[in-house]
Write an enzyme that holds these catalytic residues in place. Structure first.
Site: not given
Ligand SMILES: Cc1cc2nc3c(=O)[nH]c(=O)nc-3n(C[C@H](O)[C@H](O)[C@H](O)COP(=O)(O)O)c2cc1C
Length: 389
Positions: A99, A130, A154, A189, A261, A285
């Site tokens: 995803p 996703s 999610y 990030r 996951k 991820h």
């Protein structure tokens, strides 16, 4: 009988006799370079970037160089069987598309989610769609016919909305739920932080929310009148830190196969299986969430051992067909492509995506052919894979 995946190379060489060279690169590295040229910087940064100094992202990739397949001769592997069994389904090959929450905007028309579903149909490679998408689950689900689609959930903070997503995925014909555990908050990030870049906050890829009554009821005005408020509401309810109780709840509300996951520890795998999940998805991820330093590949064998006879899906760092084979030899049941297919989509839409998937399958198939492995079960025999010196 279907043609061996490896025959794709013959197709390419024969086209060369007519003066044609492939329109897209067959290798992931060249695709990545081309994608950087064609994607707007904000999408490029979001897709290519990872957490911290991106050490984990890099070791995910380099970990594959530490393993090698041991060649066996005189096996007569002229025909290979790459099929796998998962969740009561027989799939023609062990590849799947992981995803990617911004895959919608990786294609020029911003309908990348639909292109993924169509490419899955064209290649027989399963796709995990996703929660974060430009096109809602109903539209992608309608395309998945011969090749199964799985829906990646999610878990929102609001259970009614979570339940609604599950019901919508069931109704849309999805064949399982992948529930992501490691992304209830985004990782640190720097590439995106340095440019204040977060696509969902700009209203991108939240169509599943904007088409759900449970979400719309929380808004004072329709999203068309106040898109900023809708995006902020999305941010407020997006991420639930999933607990074992939540997994138990999810198990209680659906009969679809459930695959958590982000599982990288054998104890977590065992605990999830005790709660009745149907498989385990080992992944970090792609190093986007935590810069913890260990590659997902290094953690895979222990997770496989803990999973017993349940399927283990794997991704993070897969860049070639040889990587796919190594992950299978280390016990994965199915292996997921991530960034590489986003780059393919960016470079040439659905056409390039199909080319990329076929390239990966061809390389994987030819490695099995040349190294003398006729089936995935053969790859799992003792001694098929060795740690490089
Ligand atoms: C841009 C981007 C968006 C992603 N979005 C999601 C997502 O929505 N849900 C999810 O479970 N994983 C998501 N992932 C993680 C992928 O499913 C997969 O674990 C990762 O890409 C594997 O690493 P690799 O791309 O380096 O091979 C995303 C990855 C990228 C690169």
């Amino acid at each position: 009988m279907t043609m061996p995946y490896g025959n794709f190379q013959l197709e390419i060489y024969l086209a060369g006799l007519r003066g044609e060279v492939p329109r897209y690169p067959v290798d992931a590295e060249s695709l990545e370079r081309k994608a950087e040229q064609v994607l707007p910087p904000w999408i490029w940064s979001y897709v290519a970037g990872g957490c911290g100094d991106e050490h984990t992202q890099r070791v995910n990739v380099s970990a594959f160089t530490k393993w090698g397949i041991v060649p066996r001769m005189c096996v007569g592997a002229e025909e290979r069987d790459l099929s796998v069994e998962m969740f009561g389904m027989t799939l023609p090959n062990p590849l799947f598309l992981a995803p990617i929450g911004v895959i919608g905007i990786c294609s020029q028309d911003f309908h990348g989610d639909l292109a993924v579903a169509r490419a899955a149909e064209a290649t027989g490679v399963a796709a995990v769609q996703s929660t974060l998408s430009m096109d809602p689950v109903e539209d992608t689900g309608a395309i998945h016919q011969q090749t199964p689609g799985l829906f990646q959930l999610y878990m929102p903070k609001d259970r009614e909305l979570a339940l609604s997503f599950v019901r919508r995925a069931e109704k849309a014909g999805y064949k399982g739920i992948v529930v992501t555990l490691d992304t209830w908050t985004p990782g640190w990030r720097p590439r995106d932080l340095n440019t204040s870049n977060f696509p969902q906050l700009r209203g991108m890829c939240i169509s599943n929310y904007l088409t759900d009554e449970n979400f719309l009821n929380k808004l004072a005005k329709p999203p068309a009148e106040d898109p900023q408020a809708a995006a902020l509401m999305w941010a407020l309810i997006f991420g639930k830190s999933v607990t074992w109780d939540d997994l138990e709840w999810l198990r209680s509300v659906t009969d679809m196969p459930i695959v958590p996951k982000g599982i990288c520890h054998p104890d977590d795998a065992r605990r999830a299986l005790d709660l009745g999940v149907d498989g385990i998805y080992c992944s970090n991820h792609g190093g986007r969430q935590a810069n913890g330093g260990l590659s997902a590949l290094e953690l895979l064998p222990d997770v496989v051992a803990a999973a017993g006879d349940k399927p283990v899906l794997f991704d993070s760092g897969v860049r070639s067909g040889s990587d796919v084979i190594k992950a299978l030899a280390l016990g994965a049941t199915a292996v997921g492509l991530g960034r590489t297919y986003a780059y393919a989509l960016a470079v040439g839409g659905e056409d390039a995506l199909v080319h990329h998937i076929r390239s990966m399958l061809a390389e994987a198939d030819l490695l099995m052919a040349i190294d003398g492995y006729k089936s995935i079960a053969d790859l799992r025999r003792d001694g098929a894979i060795r740690r490089a010196i």
